[in-house]
Design an enzyme around this catalytic site. Structure first.
Site, PDB file in Angstrom:
ATOM      1  N   ASP A 331       1.039  -1.176   0.046  1.00 30.82           N
ATOM      2  CA  ASP A 331       0.041  -0.233  -0.089  1.00 30.82           C
ATOM      3  C   ASP A 331       0.902   1.282  -0.137  1.00 30.82           C
ATOM      4  O   ASP A 331       1.891   1.040   0.224  1.00 30.82           O
ATOM      5  CB  ASP A 331      -0.954  -0.034   1.110  1.00 30.82           C
ATOM      6  CG  ASP A 331      -2.192   0.924   0.935  1.00 30.82           C
ATOM      7  OD1 ASP A 331      -2.135   1.636   0.108  1.00 30.82           O
ATOM      8  OD2 ASP A 331      -3.113   0.639   1.630  1.00 30.82           O
ATOM      9  N   GLU A 532     -10.143   7.401   4.409  1.00 37.76           N
ATOM     10  CA  GLU A 532      -9.209   6.724   5.671  1.00 37.76           C
ATOM     11  C   GLU A 532      -9.038   7.443   6.984  1.00 37.76           C
ATOM     12  O   GLU A 532     -10.126   7.774   7.551  1.00 37.76           O
ATOM     13  CB  GLU A 532      -7.550   6.926   4.597  1.00 37.76           C
ATOM     14  CG  GLU A 532      -7.644   6.013   3.302  1.00 37.76           C
ATOM     15  CD  GLU A 532      -6.328   6.145   2.682  1.00 37.76           C
ATOM     16  OE1 GLU A 532      -5.265   5.817   3.215  1.00 37.76           O
ATOM     17  OE2 GLU A 532      -6.256   6.275   1.522  1.00 37.76           O
TER      18      GLU A 532
HETATM   19  C1  BGC Z   1      -5.045   3.050   0.441  1.00 35.31           C
HETATM   20  C2  BGC Z   1      -5.618   1.884  -0.584  1.00 35.31           C
HETATM   21  C3  BGC Z   1      -5.394   2.441  -2.130  1.00 35.31           C
HETATM   22  C4  BGC Z   1      -4.014   3.189  -2.277  1.00 35.31           C
HETATM   23  C5  BGC Z   1      -3.931   3.432  -3.589  1.00 35.31           C
HETATM   24  C6  BGC Z   1      -3.964   3.761  -0.015  1.00 35.31           C
HETATM   25  O1  BGC Z   1      -3.687   4.863   0.894  1.00 35.31           O
HETATM   26  O2  BGC Z   1      -5.332   2.516   1.801  1.00 35.31           O
HETATM   27  O3  BGC Z   1      -6.800   1.320  -0.357  1.00 35.31           O
HETATM   28  O4  BGC Z   1      -5.678   1.262  -2.877  1.00 35.31           O
HETATM   29  O5  BGC Z   1      -3.988   4.230  -1.288  1.00 35.31           O
HETATM   30  O6  BGC Z   1      -4.562   4.681  -3.774  1.00 35.31           O
HETATM   31  C1  BGC Z   2      -3.684   9.303  -2.666  1.00 37.95           C
HETATM   32  C2  BGC Z   2      -4.616   8.392  -2.075  1.00 37.95           C
HETATM   33  C3  BGC Z   2      -3.892   7.415  -1.215  1.00 37.95           C
HETATM   34  C4  BGC Z   2      -3.558   8.358   0.087  1.00 37.95           C
HETATM   35  C5  BGC Z   2      -2.770   7.862   0.955  1.00 37.95           C
HETATM   36  C6  BGC Z   2      -3.406  10.413  -1.649  1.00 37.95           C
HETATM   37  O1  BGC Z   2      -2.699  11.516  -1.860  1.00 37.95           O
HETATM   38  O2  BGC Z   2      -4.262  10.206  -3.679  1.00 37.95           O
HETATM   39  O3  BGC Z   2      -4.679   7.676  -3.193  1.00 37.95           O
HETATM   40  O4  BGC Z   2      -4.920   6.521  -0.762  1.00 37.95           O
HETATM   41  O5  BGC Z   2      -3.087   9.594  -0.455  1.00 37.95           O
HETATM   42  O6  BGC Z   2      -2.367   8.502   2.039  1.00 37.95           O
END
Ligand code: BGC
Ligand code: BGC
Length: 848
Positions: A331, A532
């Site tokens: 991730d 998140e």
């Molecule tokens: C998330 C994932 C996601 C990834 C890509 C991460 O922060 O936890 O679920 O697939 O970002 O965007």
């Molecule tokens: C991204 C997300 C990712 C996240 C993680 C963002 O900047 O666009 O896809 O999950 O950061 O913290």
């Protein structure tokens, strides 16, 4: 430096706290818990799965030959997954990355309004650059991964399906498979190969900001859904598996993401191995048995061990025991959170079994060179690299990437009519209907006669962005207007259309005022979008301290108007007062772009009978109090307000009284928040700053410019930190969070920040101790005199009243740094404990 952020982009960037967080490339281990080695003893808890896609001897032989001809650099490139904001097509030509992604809110050309043609153009350019061997000697096709987690949600005009929490309530695997098929088609229409879904988290504490990404608190539905979604995305293993209309799927986030203590995002899941399997791993059983080809490792830890670096779980359990022969993708810079790792340097992850590093930010480049050097130095074996690359190539071959035409020339590419197609919207609208859960319906107020005069009120009434939640066009789902959803409908628009057709009348008024008294009011309200950790909560009380929606309901009731509440939310919340103030109450979750599905159920036909009955049942127990944050089906002492499986149908008797207790009790919203106790407490990470540089502390001895940090023994082993400021530049230590934290629970006059400190040697004139809420949002107190008065080498606790900081403008709703100590002069300072409490601990320093 901003490019090396682990964390975030759109949100944090707009807050321009670049400086504050710069250098988050090195998040520290977040939990004080130690790795519980004994708990990892019984591999027989995990089943040996019989997977539906057998290995093909000829294919394996071809991979063996391919591997034999690849250079180390070409192999490592297959293991690197950068993000579109941080690479160019020329980088792809030069390095030949095995895959790449667009994160939430990342679009081709950085253009939110990028058209499907723009998406395809980028896919095509990246693909052509990947098979161009002129610079890197490699012609292996790359593949593009995207978070199509409720439809192809990064693309304007796509069908946005209800978030998973609503789909869980529908409890209909066949419907879920159709949704996955429709999503696959929309993704294919933009030339993309791979989807980071489904999320199979089993969510145990609803304070977690990702609760809505889960189908249920119980593994049963998660397991059957995982299989259905994987089949819908990839095709059946014995059917058109990864054919022209299919994409590769990812079961995520392995494992235990829904079980973290306190529901903290990216936190620590402290449970036995048996429970880890029985509750949190069931989606993997379902998904892998349906043939899922990739698994994403999770940010969380299991009993203190970060999953990205956990060889037992990644290699021994998932691959060896369960037999998974696809690849494990990390991730978002998750590898950088392993103790001793940084985003750009982490052999540990590969050695633990991670096959592909998701490495957004500029860290991809040093990571690539570091991995090469580490293989050359023998820190990672060539056998491990060959295994990782074999897995990546196997998935590419199974997906036909070596044989398929280029992205722009695939059968569905450019079929823009598929994006938001009427047929897909019909599936989404059906899903909305099936996901609604009726909690209360006094005197059978619903379904409403559409010939009446209806008031539609509330902030969520005409708001497709709010009803779609996070992961919608932008990462957080914020910043969208109805115009960003062409072809979609708000909840109000659906009601309006149907009522007008039936000969009734509708007045829209977000504040509940009206020109003519209505027969009935529908009030649409609920949570604002989040994603998140931004959605993490302290307790489940809805609108604690600012009950504006309750006031609206009461204002209408007071005028004798019957009230129907439509509650938009990503989780059950404590809404007793709102329930009391409503005659009927529907949990609509996050229905997505087809808001009209709500009208289909709550409005009657002309003859008064229902168009559609309610179908949805709670897959999350509804809390009886704000503190009942982790009430789950099967608990020994199970006393929720409404149980798992609850959901009225038309005509069924009420369960709820109309005078539920509105006493929130002693809010367990923390009376205390621990920042440092032997180690930084999740979510806080320790950062060093010197001048304009910053680094996360990941090892026991660390230096950055004018400041150094080392652990030492106070009461027990390594439970305290000593910081030496050498006075050559302004320097600081700071406990920061990847996401802004809402600390309004500590608004009270008695709230204090208490830090146990010890000093040695002289103290400069100014030593600032404070908190930060953004680049230009900070507050501090000078503790120099207090320190100077402390006997050399003696521990003392310094108490600062939070009201002093609030008077200086600290915004407790949005705290990025919960404790910063800054000094420009030389200082030797140790810290053994830090916490915030809502009750006065001792006399605080007078406000300055
Ligand atoms: C998330 C994932 C996601 C990834 C890509 C991460 O922060 O936890 O679920 O697939 O970002 O965007
Ligand atoms: C991204 C997300 C990712 C996240 C993680 C963002 O900047 O666009 O896809 O999950 O950061 O913290």
């Amino acid at each position: 430096m901003l490019n090396t952020l682990t964390l975030s982009r759109p949100l944090l960037l707009t807050l321009s706290i670049g400086l504050l967080l710069a250098g988050c490339s090195k998040p520290a281990p977040t939990d004080s818990a130690t790795v519980n080695a004994e708990s990892k003893t019984d591999i027989t808890i995990w089943p040996q799965l019989s997977l539906p896609v057998a290995q093909d001897t000829a294919m394996e032989q071809a991979i063996t030959e391919r591997l034999a001809s690849m250079t180390l650099g070409q192999k490592i490139a297959q293991m690197i997954q950068p993000e579109i904001r941080d690479i160019t097509v020329e980088d792809m030509r030069k390095y030949g990355f095995g895959s790449y992604l667009n994160g939430g809110g990342a679009f081709p050309n950085d253009d939110k309004y990028a058209t499907p043609a723009d998406w395809i153009a980028l896919a095509e350019a990246m693909y052509q650059a990947s098979i161009d061997d002129s610079l890197d000697g490699s012609n292996i096709p790359t593949m593009w991964g995207t978070d199509a987690v409720h439809g192809h949600n990064n693309v304007i005009g796509a069908t946005i399906f209800p978030h998973n929490i609503g789909l869980g309530a529908a409890n209909n695997p066949a419907l879920i498979e159709q949704i996955a098929e429709a999503t696959a088609r929309e993704v294919m229409a933009t030339g993309i190969d791979w989807v980071f879904a489904p999320t199979v988290a089993v969510v145990r504490d609803d304070r977690w900001g990702r609760t809505y990404e889960g189908y249920s608190e119980d593994p049963q539905i998660v397991r059957s859904y995982a299989a259905a979604i994987v089949r819908g995305l990839q095709g059946a293993a014995d059917g058109d598996f990864l054919g022209e209309r299919r994409v590769i799927s990812t079961v995520k986030h392995f494992v235990g993401d829904g079980g973290t203590s306190g529901g903290v995002d990216q936190g620590n899941t402290e449970i036995s191995e048996e429970e880890l399997f029985r509750i949190h791993a069931q989606g993997y059983v379902g998904g892998l048995q349906a043939g899922a080809q990739t698994v994403m490792a999770s940010f969380n830890s299991w009993n203190g061990s970060k999953i990205h670096g956990d060889k037992y779980l990644l290699n021994d359990v998932l691959k060896d025991r369960m037999g998974f022969d696809g690849f494990i993708v990390g991730d978002w810079n998750g590898h950088g959170q392993i103790p001793g790792c940084t985003n750009d340097n982490c052999p540990q992850a590969a050695n633990a079994g991670l096959d592909v590093y998701m490495v957004p930010t500029q860290a991809w480049k040093p990571l690539y060179y570091n991995l090469i050097a580490q293989v050359e130095a023998g820190d990672i074996s060539m056998a491990r690299i060959d295994d990782a690359v074999r897995r990546v190539l196997r998935v590419k071959k199974r997906a036909g990437l070596f044989d398929k035409p280029s992205p722009a020339n695939r059968p569905l590419a450019g079929r823009t009519e598929l994006i938001g197609a009427a047929e897909h919207r019909a599936i989404a609208r059906d899903a909305v209907r099936q996901s609604l859960v009726l909690l209360k319906n006094q005197q059978n107020l619903l379904p409403l006669n559409p010939k009446q005069r209806i008031l539609v009120a509330g902030p969520g009434a005409d708001n497709i962005g709010q009803q779609s939640g996070g992961w919608t066009i932008s990462w957080q789902g914020t910043g969208n207007t109805n115009a960003d959803f062409p072809g979609g409908s708000s909840i109000y628009a659906g009601i309006q259309r149907q009522v007008a057709a039936a000969g009734g009348s509708v007045e829209l008024s977000s504040d509940g005022s009206f020109s003519q008294k209505p027969d009935v009011a529908i009030v649409v309200f609920g949570e604002e979008p989040y994603a998140e950790g931004n959605g993490d909560l302290d307790n489940l009380e809805y609108q604690r301290g600012h009950k504006t929606d309750l006031a609206l309901l009461q204002q209408l009731k007071a005028q004798g108007i019957p009230v129907v509440s439509l509650f938009i939310s990503g989780r059950p919340l404590w809404v007793n007062a709102e329930l009391n103030a409503s005659d009927a109450f529907v949990a609509v979750w996050l229905p997505g772009s087809e808001g009209e599905g709500v009208a289909d159920v709550i409005l009657a036909k002309a003859d008064g009978s229902a168009q559609y009955d309610f179908h949805g049942k709670l897959t999350f127990s509804w809390p009886v109090s704000p503190n009942q944050t982790a009430v789950n089906r099967g608990d020994a002492d199970y006393q929720p307000l409404l149980p798992y499986g609850f959901g009225l149908r038309y005509g069924e008797p009420e369960l709820l009284s109309s005078s539920l207790s509105e006493d929130s009790g002693e809010l367990s919203g923390p009376s205390e928040l621990v920042i440092f106790e032997r180690a930084p407490r999740s979510p806080w990470l320790l950062q060093l700053r010197s001048g304009n540089d910053s680094d996360m502390v990941t090892s026991s001895v660390q230096q950055l410019g004018a400041i150094s940090s080392r652990t030492f023994d106070n009461q027990v082993q390594e439970d305290a930190r000593r910081f030496e400021f050498d006075g050559s530049a302004a320097a600081a230590l700071s406990f920061i969070s990847p996401f802004p934290r809402d600390l309004r629970a500590f608004t009270g006059a008695d709230s204090q920040l208490s830090v146990q400190l010890q000093r040695r040697g002289p103290v400069p004139d100014t030593v600032l101790l404070g908190m930060e809420c953004g680049a230009d949002c900070k507050a501090s107190q000078n503790i120099a005199a207090t320190l100077a008065a402390m006997p050399e080498g003696e521990w003392q606790t310094v108490h600062i009243s939070l009201s002093c900081l609030q008077q200086q403008g600290l915004n407790l709703a949005q705290v990025f740094s919960v404790l910063t100590v800054q000094s420009s002069g030389a200082l030797n300072l140790s810290l053994a404990d830090a916490r915030i409490s809502s009750a006065a601990q001792s006399t605080a320093l007078a406000c300055q």
